[in-house]
Design a protein around this motif. Structure first.
Motif, PDB file in Angstrom:
ATOM      1  N   ASN A   1       0.701  -1.121  -0.071  1.00  0.00           N
ATOM      2  CA  ASN A   1       0.064  -0.557  -0.249  1.00  0.00           C
ATOM      3  C   ASN A   1       0.984   1.205  -0.057  1.00  0.00           C
ATOM      4  O   ASN A   1       2.063   1.136   0.455  1.00  0.00           O
ATOM      5  CB  ASN A   1      -1.249  -0.039   1.578  1.00  0.00           C
TER       6      ASN A   1
ATOM      7  N   ILE B   1      -7.858   4.070   1.693  1.00  0.00           N
ATOM      8  CA  ILE B   1      -6.040   3.105   1.965  1.00  0.00           C
ATOM      9  C   ILE B   1      -6.065   3.801   0.193  1.00  0.00           C
ATOM     10  O   ILE B   1      -6.497   3.399  -1.142  1.00  0.00           O
ATOM     11  CB  ILE B   1      -6.288   2.052   2.109  1.00  0.00           C
TER      12      ILE B   1
ATOM     13  N   VAL C   1      -3.560   3.261  -3.188  1.00  0.00           N
ATOM     14  CA  VAL C   1      -2.826   1.656  -3.303  1.00  0.00           C
ATOM     15  C   VAL C   1      -2.360   2.009  -5.220  1.00  0.00           C
ATOM     16  O   VAL C   1      -2.755   2.928  -5.617  1.00  0.00           O
ATOM     17  CB  VAL C   1      -4.028   0.393  -3.497  1.00  0.00           C
TER      18      VAL C   1
ATOM     19  N   TRP D   1      -7.370  -3.619  -7.442  1.00  0.00           N
ATOM     20  CA  TRP D   1      -7.514  -4.619  -6.024  1.00  0.00           C
ATOM     21  C   TRP D   1      -9.152  -4.568  -6.714  1.00  0.00           C
ATOM     22  O   TRP D   1      -9.981  -5.301  -5.604  1.00  0.00           O
ATOM     23  CB  TRP D   1      -8.068  -3.220  -5.108  1.00  0.00           C
TER      24      TRP D   1
ATOM     25  N   ILE E   1     -10.958   2.309  -0.938  1.00  0.00           N
ATOM     26  CA  ILE E   1      -9.407   1.994  -1.282  1.00  0.00           C
ATOM     27  C   ILE E   1      -9.427   2.858  -2.984  1.00  0.00           C
ATOM     28  O   ILE E   1     -10.381   2.988  -4.122  1.00  0.00           O
ATOM     29  CB  ILE E   1      -9.107   0.362  -2.453  1.00  0.00           C
TER      30      ILE E   1
END
Length: 129
Positions: A8, A75, A77, A83, A121
């Motif tokens: 990450n 988060i 990424v 994802w 995400i």
């Protein structure tokens, strides 16, 4: 389907405010945090390397101010598409469609954890976003 293995890049927890300038003053002056990303109506402050808090104008964000505080864990990424493919392959509560927000330069999706906290995400679509 296997979970993406790349590390990450960034974690941000967002808090929603009626008075964004007052919140900014508190995080800058009282807590001494440095503004890391300025997206206009969203100000992201570095807590420590890799950990951040985002202050959002509640009239513009995905959630609104409430007496019981809403919390979103975000988060960042390197590959949001990988994802999203992973998320679609497993059961996640309230999984959204993948979406883009050109104004702030992200592509993202959200879902809920087992207790109902929202997780986002995301990947940046341009440098500095």
């Amino acid at each position: 389907m296997t979970r993406p293995k790349r590390a990450n890049q960034l974690a941000i927890t967002f808090f929603y405010y009626r008075d964004l300038p007052a919140a900014m003053r508190f995080y800058e002056e009282v807590l001494g945090l440095k503004l890391a990303i300025d997206q206009g109506w969203c100000k992201i402050y570095e807590i420590c390397p890799g950990a951040h808090v985002g202050l959002v104008d509640e009239t513009r964000g995905m959630n609104k101010w409430a007496a019981t505080k809403p919390v979103q864990l975000c988060i960042r990424v390197p590959d949001v598409d990988a994802w999203y493919a992973y998320a679609k392959a497993i059961p996640l509560e309230n999984l959204s469609e993948l979406f883009a927000n050109e104004e702030i330069g992200i592509r993202a999706f959200v879902f809920n954890d087992p207790e109902g906290y929202q997780i986002e995400i995301q990947s940046a679509t341009r440098p500095g976003a």
